[in-house]
Design a protein around this motif. Sequence first.
Motif, PDB file in Angstrom:
ATOM      1  N   PHE A  61       2.080  -7.251  12.164  1.00  0.00           N
ATOM      2  CA  PHE A  61       1.456  -5.880  12.055  1.00  0.00           C
ATOM      3  C   PHE A  61       1.956  -5.130  11.109  1.00  0.00           C
ATOM      4  O   PHE A  61       3.250  -5.173  10.954  1.00  0.00           O
ATOM      5  CB  PHE A  61       1.222  -5.392  13.543  1.00  0.00           C
ATOM      6  CG  PHE A  61       0.347  -6.049  14.429  1.00  0.00           C
ATOM      7  CD1 PHE A  61       0.912  -6.795  15.472  1.00  0.00           C
ATOM      8  CD2 PHE A  61      -0.798  -6.155  14.117  1.00  0.00           C
ATOM      9  CE1 PHE A  61      -0.009  -7.368  16.459  1.00  0.00           C
ATOM     10  CE2 PHE A  61      -1.932  -6.833  15.022  1.00  0.00           C
ATOM     11  CZ  PHE A  61      -1.184  -7.336  16.411  1.00  0.00           C
ATOM     12  N   GLN A  62       1.504  -4.215  10.660  1.00  0.00           N
ATOM     13  CA  GLN A  62       1.963  -3.209   9.497  1.00  0.00           C
ATOM     14  C   GLN A  62       2.111  -1.829  10.143  1.00  0.00           C
ATOM     15  O   GLN A  62       1.568  -1.728  10.884  1.00  0.00           O
ATOM     16  CB  GLN A  62       0.917  -3.117   8.281  1.00  0.00           C
ATOM     17  CG  GLN A  62       0.799  -4.404   7.605  1.00  0.00           C
ATOM     18  CD  GLN A  62      -0.095  -4.419   6.290  1.00  0.00           C
ATOM     19  OE1 GLN A  62      -1.121  -3.987   6.376  1.00  0.00           O
ATOM     20  NE2 GLN A  62       0.205  -4.595   5.101  1.00  0.00           N
ATOM     21  N   LYS A  63       2.851  -1.144   9.588  1.00  0.00           N
ATOM     22  CA  LYS A  63       3.240   0.121  10.003  1.00  0.00           C
ATOM     23  C   LYS A  63       3.954   0.822   8.875  1.00  0.00           C
ATOM     24  O   LYS A  63       4.162   0.222   7.634  1.00  0.00           O
ATOM     25  CB  LYS A  63       4.528   0.297  10.988  1.00  0.00           C
ATOM     26  CG  LYS A  63       5.817  -0.344  10.642  1.00  0.00           C
ATOM     27  CD  LYS A  63       6.952  -0.265  11.763  1.00  0.00           C
ATOM     28  CE  LYS A  63       8.020  -0.557  11.021  1.00  0.00           C
ATOM     29  NZ  LYS A  63       9.219  -0.659  12.249  1.00  0.00           N
ATOM     30  N   LEU A  64       3.891   2.075   8.825  1.00  0.00           N
ATOM     31  CA  LEU A  64       4.251   2.998   7.744  1.00  0.00           C
ATOM     32  C   LEU A  64       5.624   3.520   7.782  1.00  0.00           C
ATOM     33  O   LEU A  64       6.118   3.733   8.851  1.00  0.00           O
ATOM     34  CB  LEU A  64       3.181   4.513   7.639  1.00  0.00           C
ATOM     35  CG  LEU A  64       1.777   4.145   7.699  1.00  0.00           C
ATOM     36  CD1 LEU A  64       1.083   5.316   7.427  1.00  0.00           C
ATOM     37  CD2 LEU A  64       1.294   3.191   6.439  1.00  0.00           C
ATOM     38  N   ALA A 122       5.572  -6.171  10.007  1.00  0.00           N
ATOM     39  CA  ALA A 122       6.553  -6.114  10.990  1.00  0.00           C
ATOM     40  C   ALA A 122       6.765  -7.439  10.863  1.00  0.00           C
ATOM     41  O   ALA A 122       5.742  -8.233  10.997  1.00  0.00           O
ATOM     42  CB  ALA A 122       6.118  -5.540  12.175  1.00  0.00           C
ATOM     43  N   SER A 155       3.431   0.984   3.199  1.00  0.00           N
ATOM     44  CA  SER A 155       3.184   0.079   4.404  1.00  0.00           C
ATOM     45  C   SER A 155       3.954  -0.974   4.539  1.00  0.00           C
ATOM     46  O   SER A 155       4.467  -1.618   3.728  1.00  0.00           O
ATOM     47  CB  SER A 155       1.693  -0.267   4.421  1.00  0.00           C
ATOM     48  OG  SER A 155       1.666  -1.069   3.514  1.00  0.00           O
ATOM     49  N   ALA A 171      -2.964   0.497  12.022  1.00  0.00           N
ATOM     50  CA  ALA A 171      -2.380   1.535  11.050  1.00  0.00           C
ATOM     51  C   ALA A 171      -1.756   0.812   9.972  1.00  0.00           C
ATOM     52  O   ALA A 171      -1.002  -0.315  10.266  1.00  0.00           O
ATOM     53  CB  ALA A 171      -1.355   2.463  11.570  1.00  0.00           C
ATOM     54  N   GLY A 172      -1.727   1.213   8.722  1.00  0.00           N
ATOM     55  CA  GLY A 172      -0.773   0.500   7.739  1.00  0.00           C
ATOM     56  C   GLY A 172      -1.373  -0.485   7.047  1.00  0.00           C
ATOM     57  O   GLY A 172      -0.799  -1.129   6.194  1.00  0.00           O
ATOM     58  N   PHE A 209       8.124   6.100   6.013  1.00  0.00           N
ATOM     59  CA  PHE A 209       8.193   7.358   5.283  1.00  0.00           C
ATOM     60  C   PHE A 209       9.512   7.663   4.378  1.00  0.00           C
ATOM     61  O   PHE A 209      10.439   7.225   5.181  1.00  0.00           O
ATOM     62  CB  PHE A 209       8.039   8.440   6.364  1.00  0.00           C
ATOM     63  CG  PHE A 209       6.600   8.662   6.805  1.00  0.00           C
ATOM     64  CD1 PHE A 209       6.112   7.677   7.735  1.00  0.00           C
ATOM     65  CD2 PHE A 209       5.857   9.553   6.197  1.00  0.00           C
ATOM     66  CE1 PHE A 209       4.931   7.999   8.268  1.00  0.00           C
ATOM     67  CE2 PHE A 209       4.531   9.749   6.774  1.00  0.00           C
ATOM     68  CZ  PHE A 209       4.040   9.054   7.980  1.00  0.00           C
ATOM     69  N   ASN A 257       3.025  -2.210  17.934  1.00  0.00           N
ATOM     70  CA  ASN A 257       4.294  -2.185  17.086  1.00  0.00           C
ATOM     71  C   ASN A 257       5.097  -1.066  17.647  1.00  0.00           C
ATOM     72  O   ASN A 257       4.509  -0.156  18.240  1.00  0.00           O
ATOM     73  CB  ASN A 257       3.591  -1.767  15.597  1.00  0.00           C
ATOM     74  CG  ASN A 257       4.313  -2.197  14.620  1.00  0.00           C
ATOM     75  OD1 ASN A 257       5.217  -2.939  14.587  1.00  0.00           O
ATOM     76  ND2 ASN A 257       3.406  -2.260  13.398  1.00  0.00           N
ATOM     77  N   TYR A 293       4.995   9.327  16.039  1.00  0.00           N
ATOM     78  CA  TYR A 293       6.131   9.510  15.205  1.00  0.00           C
ATOM     79  C   TYR A 293       6.972  10.793  15.562  1.00  0.00           C
ATOM     80  O   TYR A 293       6.415  11.800  16.285  1.00  0.00           O
ATOM     81  CB  TYR A 293       5.631   9.933  13.856  1.00  0.00           C
ATOM     82  CG  TYR A 293       4.957   8.812  13.145  1.00  0.00           C
ATOM     83  CD1 TYR A 293       3.668   8.759  13.041  1.00  0.00           C
ATOM     84  CD2 TYR A 293       5.658   7.910  12.192  1.00  0.00           C
ATOM     85  CE1 TYR A 293       2.975   7.713  12.641  1.00  0.00           C
ATOM     86  CE2 TYR A 293       4.785   6.900  11.616  1.00  0.00           C
ATOM     87  CZ  TYR A 293       3.700   6.810  11.699  1.00  0.00           C
ATOM     88  OH  TYR A 293       3.019   5.748  10.905  1.00  0.00           O
ATOM     89  N   LEU A 342      10.916  11.596   9.400  1.00  0.00           N
ATOM     90  CA  LEU A 342       9.799  10.940  10.112  1.00  0.00           C
ATOM     91  C   LEU A 342      10.050   9.687  10.511  1.00  0.00           C
ATOM     92  O   LEU A 342      10.300   8.738   9.733  1.00  0.00           O
ATOM     93  CB  LEU A 342       8.591  11.002   9.303  1.00  0.00           C
ATOM     94  CG  LEU A 342       7.714  12.277   9.568  1.00  0.00           C
ATOM     95  CD1 LEU A 342       6.805  12.279   8.110  1.00  0.00           C
ATOM     96  CD2 LEU A 342       6.795  12.043  10.491  1.00  0.00           C
ATOM     97  N   SER A 388       0.934  -1.206   0.007  1.00  0.00           N
ATOM     98  CA  SER A 388      -0.034  -0.032   0.129  1.00  0.00           C
ATOM     99  C   SER A 388       0.840   1.283   0.278  1.00  0.00           C
ATOM    100  O   SER A 388       1.901   1.461   0.663  1.00  0.00           O
ATOM    101  CB  SER A 388      -0.858  -0.052   1.178  1.00  0.00           C
ATOM    102  OG  SER A 388      -1.897  -1.222   1.258  1.00  0.00           O
TER     103      SER A 388
END
Lengths: 117, 116
Positions: free
Chosen positions: A102-105, A97, A94, B98-99, A107, B56, B35, B43, A32
């Motif tokens: 679990f997903q995280k963003l 982990a 995205s 999230a994500g 940047f 997370n 963040y 970031l 994503s």
Amino acid sequence: AQSVTQLDSHVSVSEGTPVLLRCNYSSSYSPSLFWYVQHPNKGLQLLLKYTSAATLVKGINGFEAEFKKSETSFHLTKPSAHMSDAAEYFCVVSERARGTGFQKLVFGTGTRLLVSP
Amino acid sequence: KAGVTQTPRYLIKTRGQQVTLSCSPISGHRSVSWYQQTPGQGLQFLFEYFSETQRNKGNFPGRFSGRQFSNSRSEMNVSTLELGDSALYLCASTLGLAGGSGETQYFGPGTRLLVL
């Protein structure tokens, strides 16, 4: 691990000319992808997102981005820049982990868009 | 609907002190992510809370901690502040985790922390 590379730290355009902000991603599965904009002293605002539907994504304020899997790119474009577009733009992917799933963003480092009259 | 709110907006502390920042997500959102934004590091993800549980975590030392309450409001705490902790701290809320596919994170205006 997923990662994002924004190829330009600064982009300068004149008002009324096209905008191109480049982003390449690395992902081991179908990602994503998002573009966020940050105006000075403000939080981040979502411009658009790609979630494996149409490859050409339209966002707010006339921005759009095209997902190109073969090039692993997700460049942001706008036909005609406006002074109010001057801001910092972040490309985001995205990431899942390890272990938890679990997903995280993640940047990118950001591209500062400068618009001159 | 009200957006994500963060308090305080600005904060000045000295080295060695501790600080607590607060984030109220959009009504109905269950996930809050934090963040850190600095000119040098950009970031960086701190942690995410969902249904009062940390789901997370990023690569930050244990001086950085957080929690989430039953109403989804979240706080983050930084103990023994260092000069390098000066940054803009952003929180973001999401309806689900999230994500996740299609999930959008909505960001607050941030808390700017200056450590002297």
